[in-house]
Design a protein around this motif. Structure first.
Motif, mmCIF file in Angstrom:
data_model
loop_
_atom_site.group_PDB
_atom_site.id
_atom_site.type_symbol
_atom_site.label_atom_id
_atom_site.label_comp_id
_atom_site.label_asym_id
_atom_site.label_seq_id
_atom_site.Cartn_x
_atom_site.Cartn_y
_atom_site.Cartn_z
ATOM 1 N N CYS A 108 0.931 -1.086 0.031
ATOM 2 C CA CYS A 108 -0.103 0.159 0.038
ATOM 3 C C CYS A 108 0.882 1.300 -0.274
ATOM 4 C CB CYS A 108 -1.018 -0.163 1.238
ATOM 5 S SG CYS A 108 -1.770 -1.532 1.155
ATOM 6 N N GLY A 109 1.806 1.295 -1.008
ATOM 7 C CA GLY A 109 3.008 2.401 -0.942
ATOM 8 C C GLY A 109 2.668 3.709 -0.777
ATOM 9 N N TRP A 110 1.512 4.270 -1.741
ATOM 10 C CA TRP A 110 1.126 5.829 -1.701
ATOM 11 C C TRP A 110 0.466 6.228 -0.473
ATOM 12 C CZ3 TRP A 110 2.522 9.209 -5.328
ATOM 13 C CH2 TRP A 110 3.283 8.627 -6.323
ATOM 14 N N ALA A 111 -0.073 5.131 0.340
ATOM 15 C CA ALA A 111 -0.607 5.448 1.492
ATOM 16 C C ALA A 111 0.236 5.293 2.861
ATOM 17 C CB ALA A 111 -1.802 4.593 1.782
ATOM 18 N N SER A 112 1.396 4.439 2.417
ATOM 19 C CA SER A 112 2.151 4.202 3.564
ATOM 20 C C SER A 112 3.269 5.150 3.505
ATOM 21 C CB SER A 112 2.622 2.757 3.516
ATOM 22 O OG SER A 112 1.400 1.915 3.568
ATOM 23 N N VAL A 113 4.049 5.358 2.283
ATOM 24 C CA VAL A 113 4.946 6.283 2.244
ATOM 25 C C VAL A 113 4.899 7.838 2.632
ATOM 26 C CG1 VAL A 113 6.950 6.921 0.674
ATOM 27 C CG2 VAL A 113 6.272 4.674 0.691
ATOM 28 N N ARG A 114 5.554 8.346 3.570
ATOM 29 C CA ARG A 114 5.207 9.784 3.622
ATOM 30 C C ARG A 114 6.747 10.648 3.103
ATOM 31 N NH1 ARG A 114 1.832 10.792 8.264
ATOM 32 N NH2 ARG A 114 0.941 8.635 8.850
ATOM 33 N N TYR A 115 6.411 11.725 2.374
ATOM 34 C CA TYR A 115 7.175 12.783 1.923
ATOM 35 C C TYR A 115 7.009 13.838 3.147
ATOM 36 C CZ TYR A 115 9.230 16.432 -0.839
ATOM 37 O OH TYR A 115 10.025 17.401 -1.272
ATOM 38 N N LYS A 116 8.199 14.144 3.604
ATOM 39 C CA LYS A 116 8.187 15.105 4.785
ATOM 40 C C LYS A 116 7.192 14.955 5.760
ATOM 41 C CE LYS A 116 11.033 18.328 1.869
ATOM 42 N NZ LYS A 116 11.082 19.728 1.493
ATOM 43 N N GLY A 117 6.867 13.975 6.077
ATOM 44 C CA GLY A 117 5.787 13.876 7.049
ATOM 45 C C GLY A 117 4.317 13.581 6.542
ATOM 46 N N GLN A 118 4.203 13.811 5.350
ATOM 47 C CA GLN A 118 2.575 13.702 4.801
ATOM 48 C C GLN A 118 2.750 12.561 3.633
ATOM 49 O OE1 GLN A 118 1.273 17.416 3.633
ATOM 50 N NE2 GLN A 118 -0.657 16.666 2.626
ATOM 51 N N ARG A 119 1.394 11.932 3.892
ATOM 52 C CA ARG A 119 1.337 10.485 2.879
ATOM 53 C C ARG A 119 1.393 11.439 1.477
ATOM 54 N NH1 ARG A 119 -3.740 7.449 5.402
ATOM 55 N NH2 ARG A 119 -4.248 7.800 3.201
ATOM 56 N N LEU A 120 1.989 10.087 0.729
ATOM 57 C CA LEU A 120 1.992 10.372 -0.851
ATOM 58 C C LEU A 120 0.811 10.605 -1.402
ATOM 59 C CD1 LEU A 120 5.228 8.458 -1.780
ATOM 60 C CD2 LEU A 120 5.046 10.794 -1.922
#
Length: 388
Positions: free
Chosen positions: A81-93
């Motif tokens: 579930c990468g786009w919901a799990s990976v965060r960019y500067k603390g915010q989900r992708l």
């Protein structure tokens, strides 16, 4: 990226699109994943690739990175579930995807199918964790917040505990573990780098291939007690070493000591070597222990996989419980205390037994003849109840 005039669903929006249009900027350490107490940090490249800082491995998408990382912690995990799990500067992708759509395609239909990236599904909320002490992610814009709220009404997420309450499972079955079906050895063929290293393979008996077991094995009851105790503490796999003596004359391997590894599955050094040996279908309180030996392939077929062979074992009843076993048990309780996958021993395992009752029942068959240590075990059980 495709033509800006074309309508893109969320599946068509990649990191390269977000980088090109200025929503993201390449930098070191700006990507992160939190999963079951483990934090992963990644670098975002100008070409849209992700480099995992811990190993230097490069991934072409958030989904690939998240799946890899989560399987290190939980080998049964099907998708990241990468786009919901990976965060960019603390915010989900996935929030950056939503922002891109609002800016470049405000009139595009936001149907349910376009909300998730291809091959992904919704993540359970407790599987993704924020590290204590870190700042909260930036607040969603009102439109995005409203869309998220509407979606949550249509597809409410339930915790594992809520699912278990709503959908009763048979006694002893762990609702969060996903069963993997073992394959037969004959279906493996020659070695293939594309094969999932977590593949479970059925064991073969020596009688099935018209052979005798080439050596004998005996295991001390203290060893079985310690490894059985270790296996009951956590809902994840455990790993450790066994030590003993090899008698060349009698071809007898005697296992006399167990050395449980106090390590998490997320540890980079340990995770790749840990398999899933436990048996999900066991209805009784007593654990089933199944020793096996991987027999090397024949010399004429060196590229074949080794054959996992079922090993018959003799059990040695110890006269008393040694101090090293008691110490290891205490250290294990301390190590797993507060872990997200620690078994809650006060909860029910079956209709009339708690997990602590199950543990006591399983260890009962492995206790030594001398019962003078019983009060010490009760102290350890008290520690377990307090820890969970």
């Amino acid at each position: 990226g495709g033509c800006r005039g074309a309508v893109l669903t969320r599946r068509g929006i990649t990191l390269r699109v977000l980088l090109r249009d200025g929503l993201l900027e390449p930098a070191r350490g700006v990507l992160s994943i939190y999963y079951l107490g483990k934090k992963f940090v990644g670098d975002l490249g100008a070409d849209g690739t992700i480099t995992w800082q811990e190993t230097g491995q490069v991934f072409n998408s958030p989904s690939a990175w998240a799946t890899h990382c989560k399987r290190l912690v939980n080998p049964a995990k099907k998708s990241g579930c990468g786009w919901a799990s990976v965060r960019y500067k603390g915010q989900r992708l996935d929030q950056y995807k939503a922002a891109w759509l609002r800016t470049h395609q405000p009139n595009a239909p936001a149907n349910e199918e376009s909300l998730a990236s291809e091959g992904e599904e919704d993540e359970l909320p407790e599987e993704e964790e924020e590290e204590a002490g870190e700042g909260r992610a930036p607040a969603l814009e009102p439109a995005a917040a409203k869309r998220a709220e509407e979606r949550s009404k249509k597809q409410p997420c339930r915790s594992v505990a809520e699912q278990a309450a709503a959908e009763p499972s048979p006694p002893g079955k762990r609702p969060e573990s996903k069963a993997r079906v073992p394959v037969r050895y004959c279906a493996l063929g020659t070695r293939d780098s594309a094969r999932n290293p977590q593949t479970l393979v059925e064991v073969t008996s020596f009688a099935a291939i018209n052979k005798f077991q080439p050596f004998n094995v005996a295991i001390s009851s203290n060893v079985l007690l310690l490894l059985d105790f270790h296996s009951h503490l956590t809902r994840s796999e455990v790993v450790g070493y066994l030590g003993g003596r090899w008698d060349t004359n009698t071809q007898l391997l005697t296992v006399l000591r167990a050395f449980p590894c106090r390590s998490r599955l997320g540890d980079a050094e340990a995770a790749g070597a840990v398999e899933e040996p436990y048996y999900h279908g066991n209805p009784s309180a007593e654990s089933k222990i199944a020793p096996f030996w991987v027999m090397p392939p024949p010399e004429q077929r060196p590229n074949d996989y080794g054959i996992p062979m079922e090993v018959e074992v003799a059990y040695i009843q110890d006269g008393f419980l040694t101090n090293d076993v008691l110490q290891e048990m205490t250290l294990l309780v301390e190590f797993y205390k507060g872990a997200p996958d620690l078994v809650k021993f006060q909860e029910l395992w079956s209709q009339d037994q708690t997990y602590l009752d199950k543990l006591k029942g399983s260890l009962a068959s492995r206790t030594p003849k001398d019962q003078s240590f019983t009060h010490i075990l009760e102290q350890i059980y008290s520690l377990l109840k307090h820890s969970s």
